[in-house]
Design a protein around this motif. Structure first.
Motif, PDB file in Angstrom:
ATOM      1  N   ASN A 174      -9.590  -0.252  15.069  1.00  0.00           N
ATOM      2  CA  ASN A 174      -9.499  -1.702  15.186  1.00  0.00           C
ATOM      3  C   ASN A 174      -8.085  -2.156  14.860  1.00  0.00           C
ATOM      4  OD1 ASN A 174     -12.621  -2.594  15.237  1.00  0.00           O
ATOM      5  ND2 ASN A 174     -12.376  -0.964  13.712  1.00  0.00           N
ATOM      6  N   ASN A 175      -7.743  -3.313  15.347  1.00  0.00           N
ATOM      7  CA  ASN A 175      -6.441  -3.896  15.054  1.00  0.00           C
ATOM      8  C   ASN A 175      -6.544  -4.632  13.716  1.00  0.00           C
ATOM      9  OD1 ASN A 175      -3.868  -4.935  15.128  1.00  0.00           O
ATOM     10  ND2 ASN A 175      -4.382  -6.585  16.557  1.00  0.00           N
ATOM     11  N   ILE A 176      -6.170  -3.946  12.645  1.00  0.00           N
ATOM     12  CA  ILE A 176      -6.273  -4.493  11.293  1.00  0.00           C
ATOM     13  C   ILE A 176      -4.866  -4.684  10.736  1.00  0.00           C
ATOM     14  CG2 ILE A 176      -7.112  -4.109   8.946  1.00  0.00           C
ATOM     15  CD1 ILE A 176      -9.388  -4.470  10.929  1.00  0.00           C
ATOM     16  N   SER A 177      -4.540  -5.907  10.361  1.00  0.00           N
ATOM     17  CA  SER A 177      -3.218  -6.170   9.784  1.00  0.00           C
ATOM     18  C   SER A 177      -3.289  -6.658   8.347  1.00  0.00           C
ATOM     19  CB  SER A 177      -2.464  -7.203  10.633  1.00  0.00           C
ATOM     20  OG  SER A 177      -3.142  -8.449  10.634  1.00  0.00           O
ATOM     21  N   SER A 178      -4.469  -7.132   7.912  1.00  0.00           N
ATOM     22  CA  SER A 178      -4.593  -7.663   6.554  1.00  0.00           C
ATOM     23  C   SER A 178      -5.863  -7.160   5.894  1.00  0.00           C
ATOM     24  CB  SER A 178      -4.589  -9.197   6.568  1.00  0.00           C
ATOM     25  OG  SER A 178      -5.634  -9.699   7.371  1.00  0.00           O
ATOM     26  N   ILE A 179      -5.741  -6.827   4.607  1.00  0.00           N
ATOM     27  CA  ILE A 179      -6.862  -6.307   3.821  1.00  0.00           C
ATOM     28  C   ILE A 179      -6.958  -7.094   2.519  1.00  0.00           C
ATOM     29  CG2 ILE A 179      -7.732  -4.310   2.533  1.00  0.00           C
ATOM     30  CD1 ILE A 179      -6.677  -2.506   4.683  1.00  0.00           C
ATOM     31  N   PHE A 180      -8.184  -7.445   2.159  1.00  0.00           N
ATOM     32  CA  PHE A 180      -8.446  -8.296   0.992  1.00  0.00           C
ATOM     33  C   PHE A 180      -9.443  -7.622   0.073  1.00  0.00           C
ATOM     34  CE2 PHE A 180     -10.907 -12.309  -0.430  1.00  0.00           C
ATOM     35  CZ  PHE A 180     -10.086 -12.501  -1.542  1.00  0.00           C
ATOM     36  N   ASP A 181      -9.076  -7.508  -1.209  1.00  0.00           N
ATOM     37  CA  ASP A 181     -10.016  -7.050  -2.233  1.00  0.00           C
ATOM     38  C   ASP A 181     -10.166  -8.169  -3.256  1.00  0.00           C
ATOM     39  OD1 ASP A 181     -11.525  -5.933  -4.224  1.00  0.00           O
ATOM     40  OD2 ASP A 181     -10.470  -4.012  -4.238  1.00  0.00           O
ATOM     41  N   PRO A 182     -11.255  -8.921  -3.211  1.00  0.00           N
ATOM     42  CA  PRO A 182     -11.430 -10.072  -4.104  1.00  0.00           C
ATOM     43  C   PRO A 182     -11.775  -9.711  -5.541  1.00  0.00           C
ATOM     44  CG  PRO A 182     -13.323  -9.825  -2.651  1.00  0.00           C
ATOM     45  CD  PRO A 182     -12.310  -8.832  -2.190  1.00  0.00           C
ATOM     46  N   PHE A 183     -12.166  -8.463  -5.794  1.00  0.00           N
ATOM     47  CA  PHE A 183     -12.371  -7.966  -7.162  1.00  0.00           C
ATOM     48  C   PHE A 183     -11.547  -6.683  -7.274  1.00  0.00           C
ATOM     49  CE2 PHE A 183     -16.261 -10.264  -6.028  1.00  0.00           C
ATOM     50  CZ  PHE A 183     -16.414 -11.130  -7.102  1.00  0.00           C
ATOM     51  N   CYS A 184     -10.242  -6.818  -7.266  1.00  0.00           N
ATOM     52  CA  CYS A 184      -9.405  -5.631  -7.044  1.00  0.00           C
ATOM     53  C   CYS A 184      -9.400  -4.670  -8.224  1.00  0.00           C
ATOM     54  CB  CYS A 184      -7.986  -6.037  -6.678  1.00  0.00           C
ATOM     55  SG  CYS A 184      -7.069  -6.887  -7.981  1.00  0.00           S
ATOM     56  N   GLY A 185      -9.798  -5.115  -9.430  1.00  0.00           N
ATOM     57  CA  GLY A 185      -9.834  -4.196 -10.554  1.00  0.00           C
ATOM     58  C   GLY A 185      -8.489  -3.513 -10.740  1.00  0.00           C
ATOM     59  N   SER A 186      -8.489  -2.205 -10.847  1.00  0.00           N
ATOM     60  CA  SER A 186      -7.242  -1.460 -11.042  1.00  0.00           C
ATOM     61  C   SER A 186      -6.572  -1.080  -9.731  1.00  0.00           C
ATOM     62  CB  SER A 186      -7.509  -0.207 -11.890  1.00  0.00           C
ATOM     63  OG  SER A 186      -8.484   0.623 -11.279  1.00  0.00           O
ATOM     64  N   GLY A 187      -6.984  -1.691  -8.631  1.00  0.00           N
ATOM     65  CA  GLY A 187      -6.234  -1.588  -7.375  1.00  0.00           C
ATOM     66  C   GLY A 187      -6.499  -0.379  -6.512  1.00  0.00           C
ATOM     67  N   THR A 188      -7.658   0.252  -6.667  1.00  0.00           N
ATOM     68  CA  THR A 188      -7.931   1.475  -5.913  1.00  0.00           C
ATOM     69  C   THR A 188      -7.876   1.250  -4.409  1.00  0.00           C
ATOM     70  OG1 THR A 188      -9.337   2.314  -7.696  1.00  0.00           O
ATOM     71  CG2 THR A 188      -9.585   3.338  -5.534  1.00  0.00           C
ATOM     72  N   ALA A 189      -8.648   0.310  -3.893  1.00  0.00           N
ATOM     73  CA  ALA A 189      -8.702   0.101  -2.443  1.00  0.00           C
ATOM     74  C   ALA A 189      -7.357  -0.359  -1.895  1.00  0.00           C
ATOM     75  CB  ALA A 189      -9.794  -0.911  -2.097  1.00  0.00           C
ATOM     76  N   LEU A 190      -6.683  -1.255  -2.595  1.00  0.00           N
ATOM     77  CA  LEU A 190      -5.400  -1.769  -2.114  1.00  0.00           C
ATOM     78  C   LEU A 190      -4.346  -0.672  -2.072  1.00  0.00           C
ATOM     79  CD1 LEU A 190      -5.236  -5.226  -3.929  1.00  0.00           C
ATOM     80  CD2 LEU A 190      -5.877  -4.758  -1.552  1.00  0.00           C
ATOM     81  N   TYR A 191      -4.297   0.152  -3.097  1.00  0.00           N
ATOM     82  CA  TYR A 191      -3.305   1.221  -3.109  1.00  0.00           C
ATOM     83  C   TYR A 191      -3.598   2.257  -2.019  1.00  0.00           C
ATOM     84  CZ  TYR A 191      -0.036   4.749  -4.692  1.00  0.00           C
ATOM     85  OH  TYR A 191       0.993   5.659  -4.740  1.00  0.00           O
ATOM     86  N   GLU A 192      -4.864   2.587  -1.828  1.00  0.00           N
ATOM     87  CA  GLU A 192      -5.209   3.556  -0.786  1.00  0.00           C
ATOM     88  C   GLU A 192      -4.877   3.003   0.602  1.00  0.00           C
ATOM     89  OE1 GLU A 192      -6.114   6.747  -1.413  1.00  0.00           O
ATOM     90  OE2 GLU A 192      -5.617   6.080  -3.443  1.00  0.00           O
TER      91      GLU A 192
END
Length: 403
Positions: free
Chosen positions: A42-60
């Motif tokens: 898919n054409n994905i340009s932005s990712i949002f983690d509303p409960f980011c905690g220690s940032g696992t999903a964002l860093y990955e």
């Protein structure tokens, strides 16, 4: 994609997520596989983690594609600090090496810094060692370096406290256990600096973090602003599930206010972050007629005295899901667990799935995996002298917006 229990063998000691202790982190390789699978098709340009905690999903996500626009939110200032530090990295050109930092600490004397009940939670010699480390970090000019040191310091502040390490809650050790502790706080801090630095060499310029109550912050975003929302929301109110705030409170008391993203209330007491979080004491406890039907089968089985806390949580949770559906353009991915109230298993996974289906998102995948390694025991025995099962499985829901 099909998730299996091979992820249960994952140990995070050798990656950035193992460098700072934080409660109930998501499994990094699993989140990376999920994100990789979605962005490859898919054409994905932005990712949002509303409960980011220690940032696992964002860093990955950052590791997969440095051009992704990353957005994260968390009410806990320690979570915000850890995630920001992972994504910012460390400016190695002006980094204090171990020898220089050791000289700084050894030449620094404890000051009169104090917070409420410090003597309860720290032996005097240990608090003096922590004061020396704290005062040394404050003297370092580069903000990114200081953030990294505060993250390493948060582990030491937790490890050498008088609180038992077997739980995320603050529970005092016995006098004998406290007396028996060996004070290696300074050495352990310096060792951590050396061991973990290489994990913080990457640097992202494409992230936006918000230290805020998500129920407030999410209102600021336009409709369908994010291509992919991926998170692990609380499974119930924090006081009786995972006490993120209570876990963080000792470290937060040590870190100077100006080094944290604070609104001013976060250090008022040890549990305030949990009571202000989703399902906490500020919840409206108002659910509309269609949504109340999703939880009525469970309310009918549990005692009336437990209704209020269940309704309070789902009041906030449904408000959150409603807004998440509004701001998400393509995919919502939720990692969830089911909790037990009054001996009744509340199927948060099924409730969430039904809610998303009712709000224009269709389920494309549902996977489960066991949680064999965790700090919360498999059973607890605090309710009417009966052993109660804790959360021993987690589920991943992947939903796509209907065309």
């Amino acid at each position: 994609m099909k998730l299996d229990n091979n992820y249960s063998d994952y140990r995070k000691k050798n990656d950035i997520h193992g460098s700072v202790l934080y409660p109930a982190p998501m499994i990094a390789p699993m989140q990376k596989d999920i994100i990789r699978n979605i962005i490859s098709k898919n054409n994905i340009s932005s990712i949002f983690d509303p409960f980011c905690g220690s940032g696992t999903a964002l860093y990955e996500a950052f590791e997969l594609d440095e051009n992704l626009n990353l957005y994260g939110c968390d009410i806990n200032p320690l979570a915000y600090l850890i995630t920001k530090t992972k994504l910012h990295g460390v400016n190695e050109s002006i980094y204090y090496n171990n020898a220089t930092l050791r000289l700084l600490i050894e030449s620094t004397y404890p000051d009169d810094f104090y917070f409420d009940n410090m003597e309860k939670w720290y032996r005097e010699d240990i608090s003096n060692s922590l004061k020396r480390i704290r005062k040394s970090i404050i003297q370092i000019e580069d903000a990114q370096c200081r953030s990294f040191y505060w993250c390493m310091f948060s582990n030491i502040a937790r490890k050498y406290s008088n609180s038992r390490s077997s739980t995320y809650k603050l529970h005092i050790r016995t006098d004998e256990q406290i007396e028996r502790m060996t004070n290696n706080a300074i050495e352990d801090f310096l060792t951590a600096i050396t061991l973990e630095l290489d994990k913080y060499k990457k640097h992202s310029d494409s992230f936006n973090l918000f230290k805020s109550d998500i129920l407030i912050k999410i209102l600021d975003f336009e409709d369908q602003f994010f291509d992919l929302s991926i998170t692990s929301p609380p499974y119930g109110e924090n006081q009786t599930t995972v006490p993120y705030g209570q876990f963080s409170s000792l470290a937060l008391n040590w870190i100077p206010d100006e080094e944290l993203a604070l609104e001013g209330w976060e250090k008022n007491n040890y549990s305030i972050i949990d009571t202000q979080s989703l399902g906490g004491m500020n919840s409206l406890s108002i659910i509309d007629e269609r949504d109340i039907k999703l939880i009525m089968p469970y309310l009918n089985k549990i005692s009336e005295r437990k209704h209020r806390k269940v309704i309070r949580f789902f009041s906030d949770y449904f408000r959150f899901l409603n807004e998440l559906c509004r701001v998400t353009k393509k995919y919502i991915v939720l990692t969830l667990g089911n909790r037990t109230v009054d001996g009744i298993n509340i199927d948060l996974t099924d409730i969430s799935c039904q809610y998303l289906e009712n709000h224009n998102f269709i389920n494309v995948e549902k996977n489960s995996r066991d949680i064999p390694y965790k700090r919360i025991p498999k059973t607890t025995s605090s309710v009417d002298n009966k052993s109660v099962q804790s959360m021993n499985s987690e589920y991943v829901l992947i939903h796509k917006r209907k065309s």
